[in-house]
Design a protein around this motif. Structure first.
Motif, PDB file in Angstrom:
ATOM      1  N   SER A  51      -6.185   0.798   3.703  1.00 19.84           N
ATOM      2  CA  SER A  51      -7.440   0.944   4.466  1.00 19.84           C
ATOM      3  C   SER A  51      -8.501  -0.006   3.930  1.00 19.84           C
ATOM      4  N   GLN A  87      -8.119   5.425  11.076  1.00 17.61           N
ATOM      5  CA  GLN A  87      -7.108   6.388  10.634  1.00 17.61           C
ATOM      6  C   GLN A  87      -7.402   7.786  11.201  1.00 17.61           C
ATOM      7  N   ASP A 163      -5.432   1.220  11.668  1.00 19.74           N
ATOM      8  CA  ASP A 163      -5.231   1.865  10.377  1.00 19.74           C
ATOM      9  C   ASP A 163      -4.485   3.182  10.563  1.00 19.74           C
ATOM     10  N   GLU A 164      -3.189   3.162  10.355  1.00 22.07           N
ATOM     11  CA  GLU A 164      -2.344   4.364  10.553  1.00 22.07           C
ATOM     12  C   GLU A 164      -2.790   5.165  11.767  1.00 22.07           C
TER      13      GLU A 164
HETATM   14 MG   LIG Z   1      -5.881   4.658   4.495  1.00 21.34          MG
END
Ligand SMILES: [Mg+2]
Ligand SMILES: Nc1ncnc2c1ncn2[C@@H]1O[C@H](COP(=O)(O)OP(=O)(O)OP(=O)(O)O)[C@@H](O)[C@H]1O
Lengths: 284, 291
Positions: A51, A87, A163-164
């Motif tokens: 991140s 995320q 991000d994920e």
């Molecule tokens: Mg992360």
């Protein structure tokens, strides 16, 4: 048509967080690049600085060491030329799906009619027609992330940073989301930098995968994914896929063990170990 | 060059079906009937305690009950009702009500117009917070009513000093709730706005303000309540008009039924204003699901 814009260059990048407790070197000496139109994933264990790296490209964090450039220009601040998908869910709860998607266009000063037309195309691309007037509260997790992706794309950015984005979704939804993302990417030919800790996801989506080490995150390996496109879930059981998976799993396993502390490294052959992120990895 | 994302035809196939409108089934109708019965039951139970209260009061007053609590001067509900018919329609009563409303709404509006922006700014900027907040904390513990003497000296007219006291009463709850609302906004929303090209001003308008709106409306409701408390107290102490003055004057003039009338009027006015604020809140925040 070969894309010419959206070159990401990360050059000996390092980032150190300073807090009351002292300094934490989250990422150290990372060099990597994403070519125009390429889909690149960063794969690494939890807490390795994925991140952090992405936030630096987005312009939220300044590098402590090294440089981050997009199309040769050094990143100084966040901007709509780099779309970001977070995320965690990050839709504006007080805006409808359409208003969320139109937000970046509104910030650009584009008129309401044109905004609506542009948003509609993208909403259709992500299968969100019929939900334009819903508030995020009423959407499933998968839909929320699709809206997030579409919102980031609406301004026509040069690169898309994720991000994920599917980390919180169940396995079935995840697979569908991966296909939708692939579809969108193939149509837009935009550069993508995608962060994940899911090996299958990285292989299915990417042209290349960078594997990161445990904190401080460094690039441990760069793996090309030469699987032909379009890919579908069936291609994820072929010999080539399995070989890539074995290779990446081996790389990740070493790092996950590192992240847990070296003491687990010896004498554990044949035992299944639960890693920090909950995935089950069989020890060789 | 990447293709323009807006020139593309949508992909068919992977899109989900639009939500289907739920049809009214027999089951839904039965559930509705059940809900209605439930609601009637709740209303009936509530009525029981209210009627009991009025009945006991009526009994105590008409028998001039004198058991530690003395009811000999307290008018019975029936007397109040008779008096209400005569007073409520009268011009002077109406004037008193309107005067109080005028003061409350003016004081409240000024408070809201100052407190909301201040709350947004001190919630956003550390330096503004550090500059303004200590003064706020110093003044806040002093109840608005305690300002009455100073306010009378400070302002040229009664009317102004009462509006000022109402303002003080409403200001702090609105300010603190707004501040709290800004603090509670998920920071990722601010990051998202910035990465979509929002300027600082746009972030205020599009993120901080709507994000803090639920807390702002809580503050407005509390502020309105405190505003009413303040105006009534100020009118009782220093006014020459208004519903608070009416109530206090009734006591001085031994018109005991009018005291109760004044109290009821004050209660109703408070109720109506807080309902209005809640209604406005629902209009302003369509994304909050109805309770
Ligand atoms: Mg992360
Ligand atoms: N603001 C901060 N202050 C201090 N340390 C931080 C801060 N943010 C992150 N870190 C630390 O830096 C490291 C990298 O964090 P980062 O969030 O980039 O990891 P990640 O790879 O994204 O992890 P995850 O997979 O859990 O999302 C972590 O060890 C984290 O504890």
């Amino acid at each position: 048509m070969i894309p010419t814009k959206g070159l990401i260059e990360i050059d000996h990048f390092g980032l150190e967080y300073i807090s009351d407790g002292g300094a934490t070197q989250a990422v150290a000496d990372v060099s990597l690049s994403v070519r125009p139109g390429e889909f690149v994933s960063i794969l690494g264990p939890s807490g390795c600085g994925k991140s952090t790296l992405l936030n630096a490209v987005a312009g939220f964090l300044k590098p402590t060491q090294g440089r981050v450039r997009v199309d040769g220009e050094e990143i100084r601040a966040p901007g709509a030329d780099r779309g970001m998908v977070f995320q965690q869910y990050s839709l504006f709860p007080w805006k409808t799906v359409r208003q969320n998607v139109e937000f970046g266009l509104k910030m650009k000063g584009i008129g309401a009619d044109q905004r609506e037309r542009m948003a509609r195309t993208l909403l259709a691309l992500a299968g969100l027609i019929g939900f334009e007037d819903h508030y995020p509260d009423r959407l499933s997790g998968g839909m929320k992330q699709r809206v997030g992706i579409v919102r980031a794309l609406a301004t026509g950015p040069k690169v898309l940073l994720l991000d994920e984005p599917f980390g919180a979704l169940d396995a079935q939804t995840r697979v569908i989301m991966q296909q939708i993302l692939t579809n969108i990417w193939q149509r837009l030919r935009i550069s993508v930098l995608f962060v994940t800790h899911d090996i299958d996801e990285a292989i299915f989506l990417s042209d290349r995968v960078y594997v990161m080490t445990a904190r401080p995150g460094r690039v441990k390996a760069e793996v090309a994914i030469p699987l032909p496109r379009p890919r579908d879930p069936e291609s994820m059981i072929g010999a080539e896929f399995l070989a890539l998976r074995r290779e990446l799993a081996g790389l990740i396993r070493e790092e996950s063990l590192h992240a847990m502390g070296g003491e687990l490294a010896g004498g554990m052959s044949g035992i299944d170990v639960m890693l920090g992120d909950g995935s089950l990895v069989e020890m060789l | 060059m990447p293709a323009d994302p807006h020139d593309l035809a949508p992909i068919a196939g992977d899109s989900m079906a639009a939500p289907t409108r739920r049809r009214q089934t027999a089951g839904a109708r039965r559930r509705r009937a059940l809900r209605l019965r439930e609601r009637l039951r709740t209303a009936a139970l509530g009525a029981v305690s209210i009627i009991a209260f009025l009945g006991l009061w009526q009994a105590a007053s008409s028998t001039h009950l004198d058991l530690f609590l003395r009811f000999d001067n307290i008018p019975a509900p029936s007397q109040v009702a008779v008096r209400a018919v005569a007073v409520v329609g009268s011009q002077s009563f109406l004037n008193d009500v309107l005067t109080s409303c005028d003061r409350v709404f003016l004081g409240f509006a000024i408070a809201a117009l100052l407190a909301v922006p201040t709350g947004l700014v001190i919630g956003r900027y550390r330096i503004a917070h550090d500059l303004i907040f200590p003064l706020t904390e110093l003044l806040r513990p002093v109840p608005a009513i305690a300002w009455v003497p100073i306010s009378i000296m400070l302002w040229p007219t009664d009317w102004q000093s009462i509006v000022f006291i109402t303002f003080l009463g409403a200001y702090f709850p609105i300010l603190l709730n707004t501040l709290h609302g800004v603090r509670r906004i998920d920071p990722v929303l601010v990051l998202a706005a910035r990465s979509l090209g929002a300027s600082e001003g746009a972030i205020f308008r599009e993120v901080y303000l709507p994000g803090a709106l639920p807390a702002i409306f809580t503050g407005l409701a509390v502020g309105m309540g405190v505003g009413w408390v303040s105006v009534i107290a100020a009118e009782m102490i220093s006014g020459q008009s208004g519903i608070g003055y009416f109530t206090w004057e009734a006591y001085s003039l031994i018109r005991y039924s009018d005291i109760v009338l004044g109290m009821v009027a004050i209660g109703l006015l408070g109720l109506v204003s807080s309902t209005a604020i809640r209604g406005l809140g629902r209009l302003a925040m369509p994304w909050i699901p109805a309770p």
